[in-house]
Write an enzyme that holds these catalytic residues in place. Structure first.
Site, mmCIF file in Angstrom:
data_model
loop_
_atom_site.group_PDB
_atom_site.id
_atom_site.type_symbol
_atom_site.label_atom_id
_atom_site.label_comp_id
_atom_site.label_asym_id
_atom_site.label_seq_id
_atom_site.Cartn_x
_atom_site.Cartn_y
_atom_site.Cartn_z
ATOM 1 C CD GLU A 77 -64.130 -42.541 74.683
ATOM 2 O OE1 GLU A 77 -64.981 -41.936 74.284
ATOM 3 O OE2 GLU A 77 -62.965 -41.879 75.229
ATOM 4 C CG ASP B 142 -63.023 -41.431 84.376
ATOM 5 O OD1 ASP B 142 -62.731 -41.604 83.150
ATOM 6 O OD2 ASP B 142 -62.524 -40.197 84.813
#
Ligand SMILES: [Zn+2]
Length: 410
Positions: free
Chosen positions: A279, A360
């Protein structure tokens, strides 16, 4: 070139039917992949029972979506063929005299009618399907209050924006789109920036991280990447669903990572930190700003095209309405604009999937890719995710890459 109203009417119907067929076809393609072999690297996500359960979940969702789309199509076509717009327009004109009030009542009735017609499906999905698979945690009371609150929000924001556009158009004419654009942009920057302060508290309780092992683990990481711990919050998602989630919102001082309490229940401290790292990756790579910019540009284009369409009486006549008006023009426009908005959502998804890879990668570089993979697998298992979606379906609808794609990249 001169088109007849009948021709425009046929174009509108063709767009509606084409869109329905496109959705149905992609759903069908996707369903053909339900029984496909699961790739080796994600074969450990489900055990036998969970796998069978996920198969059933996919099939039920597919059936549900099919009937709900047919239902919507039938209602929309009936409205078009039985001159629903004419009846509604006449009703509003007989009841009020101010053009602004007429247009607002017109959209208000369409909005409430639509909400009411969709309600049985929404109830069935939450209290029958999600209940059956153990996902639903919503009570009838929470569900009702959610509906009331979201309706009030829609009236406040939708009604507010619409009134602003209609009034501006009456005052300054065809250049209204520029003023409306500035207004909507300002509003969406404010709502995006203060989302956690304005919108979230209406639906959820937010708490900051409690002291303990989890907090220390996250703190070590957040110090390293320079993200303040006071910007990490937990909300009571368990009030509605057992499905877990996490997201990033806001910018500047208002930026924050929000974790669902269900996520904390399901993952261990390292896996949770990996999700937080993902995030924070969205924030560090400016994805929030990009998304906002994308929607600002999209709104500008939409309003500009609307301003071109609005003054052509043929678009009102196409729906059988004699007196040209803002609301009828907007209805015709919204359908004619569907192909453009479909393409723009396709582009948005393309970027969104790219951003997921970037977030990611950020998590892998700054924390640990292995823990993120573990977290993604657990979340997929618990939400009975489709592990073998059709590539075309993914390409069109998915805002996130599939579990398999993400693990391969990681
Ligand atoms: Zn993400």
């Amino acid at each position: 070139m001169q088109f007849s109203p009948e021709f425009i009417f046929s174009i509108l119907i063709a767009i509606i039917i084409f869109n329905f067929l496109k959705d149905t076809f992609l759903d069908y393609l996707n369903s053909k992949y339900f029984n496909k072999n699961i790739p080796e690297i994600i074969s450990d996500v489900f055990d036998k029972t969970k796998y069978l359960k996920s198969q059933e979940y996919k099939k039920i969702q597919y059936e549900f979506s099919k009937y709900s789309k047919i239902y919507s199509l039938v209602i929309v076509l009936c409205f078009f063929y039985f001159e629903g717009f004419v009846l509604l327009d006449n009703f509003c004109r007989e009841s009020f005299s101010s053009p602004t009030v007429i247009s607002l009542t017109f959209f208000g009735i369409i909005f409430f009618g639509n909400e009411l017609l969709r309600l049985p499906f929404s109830l069935y999905f939450t209290f029958v399907i999600e209940e059956k698979f153990g996902f639903n945690k919503t009570t009838v009371k929470t569900f009702t209050f959610d509906k009331i609150k979201s309706t009030l929000l829609a009236i406040l924001f939708g009604g507010g924006i619409l009134s602003f556009i209609i009034i501006t158009e009456q005052i300054i004419g065809d250049k209204f789109w520029i003023v409306a654009w500035i207004f909507i942009t300002t509003l969406s920057i404010l709502v995006n920036g203060f989302y956690a302060q304005i919108i979230v508290p209406l639906f959820n309780k937010q708490t900051s991280l409690e002291r303990g092992e989890l907090r220390s683990e996250i703190e070590k990481y957040s110090k390293k990447v320079g993200f303040d711990l006071s910007n990490i919050f937990i909300i009571d998602g368990s009030k509605r669903s057992s499905k877990a989630n996490a997201y990033f919102s806001g910018f500047g001082k208002q930026k924050r990572v929000t974790l669902f309490d269900t996520l904390i229940e399901k993952l261990n401290n390292k896996q949770i930190t990996a999700v937080i790292a993902h995030e924070i990756g969205h924030y560090k790579k400016n994805h929030i700003i990009f998304n906002l910019l994308f929607s600002v540009i999209q709104t500008g284009i939409m309003l500009y095209i609307l301003s071109l369409f609005l003054y052509m009486p043929i678009f009102s006549n196409a729906l059988g309405v004699e007196i040209h008006s803002f609301h009828i023009g907007l209805i015709t426009f919204s359908i004619l604009f569907t192909p453009i908005s479909e393409i723009s959502s396709l582009i948005f998804n393309l970027f969104s999937r790219k951003f997921e890879y970037q977030a990611d990668e950020f998590a892998k570089k700054t924390y640990n890719g292995k823990f993120l993979i573990e977290a993604l697998k657990i979340l997929s298992k618990d939400s009975l995710s489709n592990l073998t979606p059709h590539p075309k379906y993914v390409w069109w609808y998915y805002s996130h890459p599939t579990l398999y794609q993400r693990i391969i990249r990681l």
